[in-house]
Design a protein around this motif. Structure first.
Motif, PDB file in Angstrom:
ATOM      1  N   PRO A  39      53.366  38.679  28.483  1.00  0.00           N
ATOM      2  CA  PRO A  39      52.176  37.900  28.836  1.00  0.00           C
ATOM      3  C   PRO A  39      51.646  38.194  30.241  1.00  0.00           C
ATOM      4  O   PRO A  39      50.434  38.176  30.455  1.00  0.00           O
ATOM      5  CB  PRO A  39      52.673  36.455  28.720  1.00  0.00           C
ATOM      6  CG  PRO A  39      53.721  36.514  27.658  1.00  0.00           C
ATOM      7  CD  PRO A  39      54.417  37.842  27.870  1.00  0.00           C
ATOM      8  N   VAL A  40      52.529  38.505  31.182  1.00  0.00           N
ATOM      9  CA  VAL A  40      52.066  38.717  32.558  1.00  0.00           C
ATOM     10  C   VAL A  40      51.250  40.006  32.669  1.00  0.00           C
ATOM     11  O   VAL A  40      50.120  39.993  33.165  1.00  0.00           O
ATOM     12  CB  VAL A  40      53.251  38.739  33.547  1.00  0.00           C
ATOM     13  CG1 VAL A  40      52.773  39.078  34.955  1.00  0.00           C
ATOM     14  CG2 VAL A  40      53.973  37.399  33.536  1.00  0.00           C
ATOM     15  N   LEU A  42      49.953  41.712  30.286  1.00  0.00           N
ATOM     16  CA  LEU A  42      48.814  41.695  29.355  1.00  0.00           C
ATOM     17  C   LEU A  42      47.728  40.748  29.849  1.00  0.00           C
ATOM     18  O   LEU A  42      46.676  40.646  29.244  1.00  0.00           O
ATOM     19  CB  LEU A  42      49.272  41.230  27.968  1.00  0.00           C
ATOM     20  CG  LEU A  42      50.175  42.171  27.178  1.00  0.00           C
ATOM     21  CD1 LEU A  42      50.667  41.485  25.910  1.00  0.00           C
ATOM     22  CD2 LEU A  42      49.428  43.445  26.819  1.00  0.00           C
ATOM     23  N   ALA A  43      48.013  40.035  30.949  1.00  0.00           N
ATOM     24  CA  ALA A  43      47.063  39.057  31.506  1.00  0.00           C
ATOM     25  C   ALA A  43      46.687  38.009  30.473  1.00  0.00           C
ATOM     26  O   ALA A  43      45.523  37.675  30.286  1.00  0.00           O
ATOM     27  CB  ALA A  43      45.823  39.736  32.056  1.00  0.00           C
ATOM     28  N   MET A  44      47.709  37.466  29.811  1.00  0.00           N
ATOM     29  CA  MET A  44      47.454  36.354  28.904  1.00  0.00           C
ATOM     30  C   MET A  44      47.092  35.133  29.751  1.00  0.00           C
ATOM     31  O   MET A  44      47.470  35.037  30.922  1.00  0.00           O
ATOM     32  CB  MET A  44      48.709  36.054  28.075  1.00  0.00           C
ATOM     33  CG  MET A  44      49.156  37.189  27.183  1.00  0.00           C
ATOM     34  SD  MET A  44      48.060  37.500  25.798  1.00  0.00           S
ATOM     35  CE  MET A  44      48.861  36.586  24.531  1.00  0.00           C
ATOM     36  N   PHE A  82      35.719  44.990  36.639  1.00  0.00           N
ATOM     37  CA  PHE A  82      35.967  45.007  35.201  1.00  0.00           C
ATOM     38  C   PHE A  82      36.255  46.415  34.722  1.00  0.00           C
ATOM     39  O   PHE A  82      35.511  47.345  35.026  1.00  0.00           O
ATOM     40  CB  PHE A  82      34.735  44.466  34.449  1.00  0.00           C
ATOM     41  CG  PHE A  82      34.609  42.974  34.521  1.00  0.00           C
ATOM     42  CD1 PHE A  82      35.362  42.163  33.693  1.00  0.00           C
ATOM     43  CD2 PHE A  82      33.734  42.376  35.420  1.00  0.00           C
ATOM     44  CE1 PHE A  82      35.252  40.784  33.753  1.00  0.00           C
ATOM     45  CE2 PHE A  82      33.621  41.000  35.494  1.00  0.00           C
ATOM     46  CZ  PHE A  82      34.383  40.194  34.653  1.00  0.00           C
ATOM     47  N   TYR A  83      37.324  46.577  33.983  1.00  0.00           N
ATOM     48  CA  TYR A  83      37.586  47.818  33.282  1.00  0.00           C
ATOM     49  C   TYR A  83      38.563  47.497  32.159  1.00  0.00           C
ATOM     50  O   TYR A  83      39.463  46.693  32.348  1.00  0.00           O
ATOM     51  CB  TYR A  83      38.137  48.901  34.230  1.00  0.00           C
ATOM     52  CG  TYR A  83      37.826  50.278  33.697  1.00  0.00           C
ATOM     53  CD1 TYR A  83      36.512  50.755  33.721  1.00  0.00           C
ATOM     54  CD2 TYR A  83      38.807  51.056  33.088  1.00  0.00           C
ATOM     55  CE1 TYR A  83      36.200  51.979  33.162  1.00  0.00           C
ATOM     56  CE2 TYR A  83      38.504  52.284  32.538  1.00  0.00           C
ATOM     57  CZ  TYR A  83      37.195  52.741  32.565  1.00  0.00           C
ATOM     58  OH  TYR A  83      36.894  53.946  32.005  1.00  0.00           O
ATOM     59  N   PRO A  84      38.390  48.122  31.001  1.00  0.00           N
ATOM     60  CA  PRO A  84      39.217  47.714  29.858  1.00  0.00           C
ATOM     61  C   PRO A  84      40.717  47.874  30.082  1.00  0.00           C
ATOM     62  O   PRO A  84      41.498  47.112  29.512  1.00  0.00           O
ATOM     63  CB  PRO A  84      38.745  48.629  28.723  1.00  0.00           C
ATOM     64  CG  PRO A  84      37.356  48.995  29.093  1.00  0.00           C
ATOM     65  CD  PRO A  84      37.331  49.066  30.591  1.00  0.00           C
ATOM     66  N   LEU A  86      42.213  47.364  32.850  1.00  0.00           N
ATOM     67  CA  LEU A  86      42.615  46.469  33.946  1.00  0.00           C
ATOM     68  C   LEU A  86      42.595  45.041  33.368  1.00  0.00           C
ATOM     69  O   LEU A  86      41.572  44.359  33.425  1.00  0.00           O
ATOM     70  CB  LEU A  86      41.637  46.583  35.115  1.00  0.00           C
ATOM     71  CG  LEU A  86      42.017  45.773  36.360  1.00  0.00           C
ATOM     72  CD1 LEU A  86      43.187  46.422  37.085  1.00  0.00           C
ATOM     73  CD2 LEU A  86      40.845  45.632  37.308  1.00  0.00           C
ATOM     74  N   PRO A  87      43.707  44.604  32.788  1.00  0.00           N
ATOM     75  CA  PRO A  87      43.639  43.410  31.930  1.00  0.00           C
ATOM     76  C   PRO A  87      43.230  42.121  32.644  1.00  0.00           C
ATOM     77  O   PRO A  87      42.570  41.279  32.040  1.00  0.00           O
ATOM     78  CB  PRO A  87      45.047  43.296  31.342  1.00  0.00           C
ATOM     79  CG  PRO A  87      45.902  44.212  32.137  1.00  0.00           C
ATOM     80  CD  PRO A  87      45.025  45.250  32.742  1.00  0.00           C
ATOM     81  N   LYS A  88      43.590  41.933  33.888  1.00  0.00           N
ATOM     82  CA  LYS A  88      43.244  40.674  34.554  1.00  0.00           C
ATOM     83  C   LYS A  88      41.796  40.647  35.033  1.00  0.00           C
ATOM     84  O   LYS A  88      41.291  39.610  35.426  1.00  0.00           O
ATOM     85  CB  LYS A  88      44.162  40.431  35.755  1.00  0.00           C
ATOM     86  CG  LYS A  88      45.601  40.099  35.364  1.00  0.00           C
ATOM     87  CD  LYS A  88      46.427  39.615  36.551  1.00  0.00           C
ATOM     88  CE  LYS A  88      46.656  40.684  37.594  1.00  0.00           C
ATOM     89  NZ  LYS A  88      47.502  41.801  37.126  1.00  0.00           N
ATOM     90  N   GLY A  89      41.152  41.819  35.048  1.00  0.00           N
ATOM     91  CA  GLY A  89      39.822  41.872  35.654  1.00  0.00           C
ATOM     92  C   GLY A  89      39.941  41.966  37.169  1.00  0.00           C
ATOM     93  O   GLY A  89      38.952  41.911  37.887  1.00  0.00           O
ATOM     94  N   TYR A  90      41.151  42.081  37.647  1.00  0.00           N
ATOM     95  CA  TYR A  90      41.383  42.366  39.068  1.00  0.00           C
ATOM     96  C   TYR A  90      42.724  43.059  39.204  1.00  0.00           C
ATOM     97  O   TYR A  90      43.601  42.911  38.352  1.00  0.00           O
ATOM     98  CB  TYR A  90      41.332  41.096  39.943  1.00  0.00           C
ATOM     99  CG  TYR A  90      42.312  40.008  39.578  1.00  0.00           C
ATOM    100  CD1 TYR A  90      43.625  40.036  40.029  1.00  0.00           C
ATOM    101  CD2 TYR A  90      41.927  38.934  38.788  1.00  0.00           C
ATOM    102  CE1 TYR A  90      44.526  39.032  39.707  1.00  0.00           C
ATOM    103  CE2 TYR A  90      42.814  37.920  38.457  1.00  0.00           C
ATOM    104  CZ  TYR A  90      44.104  37.974  38.913  1.00  0.00           C
ATOM    105  OH  TYR A  90      44.995  36.985  38.583  1.00  0.00           O
TER     106      TYR A  90
ATOM    107  N   ARG B 327      40.727  41.825  24.720  1.00  0.00           N
ATOM    108  CA  ARG B 327      42.020  41.624  24.059  1.00  0.00           C
ATOM    109  C   ARG B 327      42.054  40.413  23.115  1.00  0.00           C
ATOM    110  O   ARG B 327      41.769  40.524  21.950  1.00  0.00           O
ATOM    111  CB  ARG B 327      43.135  41.535  25.094  1.00  0.00           C
ATOM    112  CG  ARG B 327      43.525  42.902  25.629  1.00  0.00           C
ATOM    113  CD  ARG B 327      43.943  42.864  27.069  1.00  0.00           C
ATOM    114  NE  ARG B 327      42.850  42.364  27.885  1.00  0.00           N
ATOM    115  CZ  ARG B 327      42.948  41.484  28.833  1.00  0.00           C
ATOM    116  NH1 ARG B 327      44.100  40.995  29.143  1.00  0.00           N
ATOM    117  NH2 ARG B 327      41.892  41.086  29.509  1.00  0.00           N
ATOM    118  N   TYR B 342      31.073  43.388  27.469  1.00  0.00           N
ATOM    119  CA  TYR B 342      31.417  42.405  28.505  1.00  0.00           C
ATOM    120  C   TYR B 342      30.380  41.296  28.588  1.00  0.00           C
ATOM    121  O   TYR B 342      30.711  40.112  28.538  1.00  0.00           O
ATOM    122  CB  TYR B 342      31.480  43.086  29.878  1.00  0.00           C
ATOM    123  CG  TYR B 342      32.737  43.895  30.148  1.00  0.00           C
ATOM    124  CD1 TYR B 342      33.977  43.471  29.692  1.00  0.00           C
ATOM    125  CD2 TYR B 342      32.675  45.063  30.900  1.00  0.00           C
ATOM    126  CE1 TYR B 342      35.119  44.204  29.968  1.00  0.00           C
ATOM    127  CE2 TYR B 342      33.812  45.798  31.184  1.00  0.00           C
ATOM    128  CZ  TYR B 342      35.029  45.367  30.708  1.00  0.00           C
ATOM    129  OH  TYR B 342      36.155  46.072  30.991  1.00  0.00           O
TER     130      TYR B 342
END
Lengths: 476, 489
Positions: A39-40, A42-44, A82-84, A86-90, B327, B342
């Motif tokens: 989860p971490v 994967l930025a759940m 944003f980039y696909p 980069l799961p957290k968006g940062y 996701r 997006y």
């Protein structure tokens, strides 16, 4: 008037920790996509980062090796975009207060001169995942196995003035991270890659506008991209144009750089301190503990090799360019002629490794066999020439030095009687040459040596052949 | 007393004495939820079967001799806490169908203590709101008057507690989201010291302000919940090493000599006189119980709302970036390219209030504005913290109103964001400082709506706050009133 190139490098080093920087996932390369995730990384929603202490220790180790200031308090910040993959968006990185402050790295140029390159800072951050554009029929796949792998970004001062200096710096840094065992340094797998900031100026003038070449993953690409940039920028400037500050990519097929985005198009990363992580506070005792664990560093080892083994600077430099090679040398050289050992390792061994693309770590000739081989030269069991043949056999087929000598009957002929009869045989076969030699054609001596050696299948002791042959030719 | 009227403590006694099984209690509450929730909309998801199964497990654990105070006691969770296998929506279209593969630490701890999960409670979308009107699943009604809002963002939790659908609920509080709805619905809620309750698995709004906490109908019940909720969590780097405490065991404490501070700034313009009167009378009650009352000053509280509405959106704009359509979230159909994926996924997935805060947050962090907004707000935040430090050098706790008015009508402020933001004028400073505060009922206005007061304490004074509130509730009966007694509708 000449142009001066100004180069600064940002090197991204993947740290070889067992787990990722903010979670417990494995960092092993090459697993099935998305199998090393949680989860971490994967930025759940609701998942939170926890800093990996081992990654911090590796950053400290590098800082100490560069003579850098280790910041007792550093801050993790978020770099937002944003980039696909980069799961957290940062990306969690360090911005205003990095863990490693100013230091330096001394490089040696091919002409032997030394130069000190300033290192501005080194900071910890996490790697992103990978976008996979093949094999998904007009869609893209994302593999987040790499997301969260610890990176150390090492930023140099704009202190380099040629492609050669830049390559020397990158090589030295590459050797250093492997010495410190903080990275596997694998450039093909992206564990060690760099961005180059390149600009031109008239000597003595302020810095020019720079272009940043992204993601160079070989020494050759770095060199070629710098050479390309120098000529590109020179053309523009000499035709009255202006350099645009931009990010460029190196095309390794066409050996040129191409514009990726200009400064105006650049992201506003909106850095701010990551509220999920406390400031990283380092106790003096922790820094000292890392210091105590540091291995002997390349420069210190080089100096010791020169002193202890009496090697010239060049040899000592080559032999200490990597820890495995240095260890190999020390094993071979123990109690041996240290220059002989250096020659063999730098000549035969490195040559063979180069030809086969192998590393010292997986060299088929163990150091102890190499040592034995050289000891057989020293005790005159075999000649240097025969030793090369044996080395070849060891390298290609492996085996044991003495066994090969016996099996192939390579033992050197040192029996004076046997050599004398060989000489007599040759002399009697070549009366004309003997007469010529005696009448003053002294260079024919080599001819006789060659014939005798050939007759002995290379096994006759060359020293003895020389002196006995001389006696024979001059004596009669 | 009917089952649904039982407090946690009452259920505990009924379970210990064998009067009821957890299965019976759970069944009765599920029945009550089925009857009452349609008009309140307090639940996003009811997990009936799961609850009955958990109740059976709790009953058998009890039969084997286990005796935990929460064993077999039903609870419902704000839908911001991730629950493994049960969808977690954060009341957003974005996460409409999101099922987490893990439990939030709070969920795990309460589950381990044997609590039975009745379902997931409605809230403002991503906890952004003060009226529970921003939920993708529709507004929650205030059981005291269905034309009024329950407060927010933990509006479902407060409404369900007040309507006696649940004896216990979890909430989260970023700027007053536990305390304001507790006040609007006449229940008790604690915003713990930052770092005492794990944030792991609690969907982040503003990480430096977010804190989960207990909501119930009494301070005593909140203390029982805190015993299970508060603990150091290695998965949360901001979790305090000594987060746990003796909350229930610490309830029995005298107010004799307690120094109670009353901040003048909390009794100025904008405060409904009826609220002021109820809080003043509570302060007199404390005095009667042996407390010494004195004035304190929190001069920077006036800046709290504007500071908060820089910092919270800044963090939110970054925290919500992970909801990108790539996701597990909702994804726009047939995107033309990446940018389209997006923009449309986010535009369609987020409601207007969430979008507003993301825009504000992005703005205040952007190049050229960072210093003027974000950095400046951080400086003011230190001043607000300093206010409390100075005040707590003179007094033990600070008492004031939890909200400037009682619950307002649905639709009243939903088109005026600033008026809505001002509903949290007394609660926000607490989050900026990271200190604990409890909100509990202390009266009713003339229209029969509950009035809430707030007791703020120094760092780690959570036990003390619960004890003071408990002592007050032993002497008063406000917290025992239920909407049913007022007559329905």
């Amino acid at each position: 008037m000449e142009w001066e190139v100004v180069i600064g490098l940002e090197v991204h080093v993947q740290l070889n920790t067992a787990t990722k920087i903010f979670c417990g996932c494995s960092t092993t390369f090459g697993a099935e996509p998305n199998t090393q995730t949680c989860p971490v990384c994967l930025a759940m929603p609701g998942a939170l980062p926890v800093l990996n202490a081992a990654a911090v220790n590796k950053a400290i180790a590098l800082g100490l090796a560069l003579g850098s200031e280790i910041n007792r308090r550093s801050i993790f910040a978020r770099k937002n975009y944003f980039y696909p993959d980069l799961p957290k968006g940062y990306q969690i990185s360090q911005y205003e207060l990095p863990v490693v402050g100013a230091g330096h790295l001394d490089i040696v140029l091919p002409d032997g001169t030394e130069k000190r390159i300033g290192v501005t800072r080194a900071h910890l951050e996490e790697d992103a995942g990978k976008s996979l554009h093949e094999s998904f029929d007009s869609q893209s796949g994302i593999d987040l196995n790499r997301a969260g792998t610890p990176l150390l970004e090492i930023v140099s001062e704009p202190d380099m003035r040629s492609a050669t200096e830049a390559v020397a710096y990158l090589k030295k840094l590459h050797a250093l991270v492997r010495y410190l065992d903080i990275s596997d340094g694998n450039m093909q797998e992206g564990s060690f890659r760099c961005d180059a900031n390149i600009s031109l100026r008239r000597p003595g003038h302020p810095y020019g506008t720079r272009a940043e070449i992204k993601n160079l993953n070989s020494f050759r690409f770095l060199e070629k991209s710098i050479l390309f940039e120098i000529s590109r920028q020179k053309d523009i400037l000499e035709n009255g144009g202006q350099i645009i500050q931009e990010t460029r990519l190196f095309d390794s097929v066409r050996s040129e750089t191409r514009s990726m985005r200009s400064k105006e198009e650049a992201n506003d990363y909106r850095y701010f301190p990551d509220p999920d992580l406390l400031p990283l506070v380092l106790e003096q005792s922790r820094i000292e503990a890392v210091q105590a664990q540091l291995p002997e560093l390349p420069d210190a080892k080089k100096n010791r090799f020169m002193e202890q083994y009496g090697l010239p600077a060049y040899d000592a430099g080559v032999l200490t360019s990597g820890r495995p090679l240095a260890e190999y040398y020390e094993t071979v050289a123990e109690g041996m002629d240290s220059k002989l050992a250096a020659n063999w390792i730098m000549g035969e061994l490195l040559g063979a490794l180069n030809r086969t693309g192998l590393e010292v770590e997986n060299c088929p000739v163990p150091a102890m066999q190499m040592r034995l081989l050289l000891s057989r030269i020293e005790d005159q069991t075999i000649s240097g020439k025969i030793a090369k043949e044996i080395f070849e056999a060891l390298f290609l087929e492996s085996g044991e030095v003495d066994a090969i000598i016996e099996a192939r009957g390579l033992r050197q002929i040192t029996d004076t009687g046997a050599i004398v009869s060989l000489i007599e045989e040759i002399v009697s076969r070549h009366p004309q040459q003997v007469a010529d030699y005696r009448s003053g054609k002294e260079k024919l001596f080599g001819f006789f040596v060659g014939q005798v050696m050939k007759e002995s299948q290379g096994k006759a002791s060359p020293d003895q052949v020389n002196s006995l042959l001389k006696q024979k030719l001059q004596g009669e | 007393m009917e089952i649904h009227e039982l407090s946690i403590q009452g259920i505990r006694q009924a379970l210990v004495s064998g009067q009821y099984s957890s299965h019976e209690i759970t069944g009765a509450l599920l029945q009550r939820i089925a009857e009452e929730n349609p008009r309140l909309n307090a639940f996003v998801t009811v997990t009936g079967e799961l609850a009955l199964a958990q109740a059976k497990v709790a009953d058998s654990r009890r039969a084997r001799g286990e005796q935990g105070p929460l064993l077999g006691v039903p609870v419902a969770h704000k839908d911001i806490f991730c629950t493994r296998g049960v969808r977690t929506t954060c009341a957003s279209r974005m996460l409409e169908n999101f099922v987490a593969p893990y439990d939030a630490t709070v969920i795990r701890r309460l589950q381990e203590s044997g609590m039975v999960m009745l379902g997931k409670l409605n809230m403002d979308e991503f906890a952004m709101g003060s009226s529970n009107e921003t939920s993708h699943f529709g507004p929650v009604r205030n059981p005291w008057n269905p034309a009024r809002v329950p407060g927010g963002s933990s509006g479902g939790s407060a409404s369900a507690l007040a309507a006696r659908l649940v004896p216990a609920a979890t909430g989260t509080d970023t700027g007053g989201s536990i305390r304001q709805p507790a006040a609007f619905c006449g229940v008790t809620g604690l915003k713990p010291t930052y770092g005492r309750v794990s944030r792991y698995g609690m969907i982040a709004f503003a990480s430096s302000l977010d804190q989960g906490g207990p909501m119930a109908r009494s301070a005593e019940d909140c203390a029982l919940l805190m015993d299970a909720m508060a603990a150091h969590d290695p998965l949360d780097s901001t979790s305090h090493a000594q987060a746990d405490g003796q909350f229930y065991a610490g309830l029995d404490r005298s107010l004799e000599g307690l120094r109670v501070g009353v901040p003048e700034e909390f009794f100025g313009e904008g405060l409904d006189p009826q609220v002021a009167e109820a809080v003043q009378s509570a302060i007199r009650q404390f005095e009667k119980m042996g407390a010494r009352i004195r004035k304190v000053h929190l001069p920077n509280n006036v800046h709290a709302v504007s500071t908060y509405y820089v910092l919270a959106p800044a963090e939110a704009s970054s925290n919500l970036a992970r909801f990108d359509g790539v996701r597990y979230t909702r994804r726009a159909s047939c995107p033309r390219d990446l940018t389209d994926l997006y923009t449309r996924s986010r535009y369609e997935g987020f409601g207007p209030e969430v979008r507003r805060r993301i825009l504000v947050g992005t703005y205040v962090l952007s190049a050229g504005y960072y210093d003027a907004y974000y950095l400046q707000a951080q400086k003011v935040r230190s001043l607000i913290r300093e206010d409390f430090r100075r005040a707590f050098a003179e007094v033990d706790v600070i008492v004031g109103p939890a909200t400037p008015t009682t619950a307002f009508a649905l639709g009243d402020k939903s088109n005026d964001p600033v008026a809505m933001y001002l509903a949290d004028i007394y609660t926000i400073a607490v989050n900026l400082a990271g200190i604990p505060a409890i909100s509990l009922p202390c009266g009713f206005d003339r229209s029969g709506m509950p009035v809430g007061m707030q007791i703020m304490g120094n760092y780690f004074a959570d036990e003390q706050l619960l004890a003071i509130a408990h002592q007050y509730q032993l002497q008063t009966g406000w917290h025992l009133r239920s909407p049913g007694q007022q007559g329905r509708g």
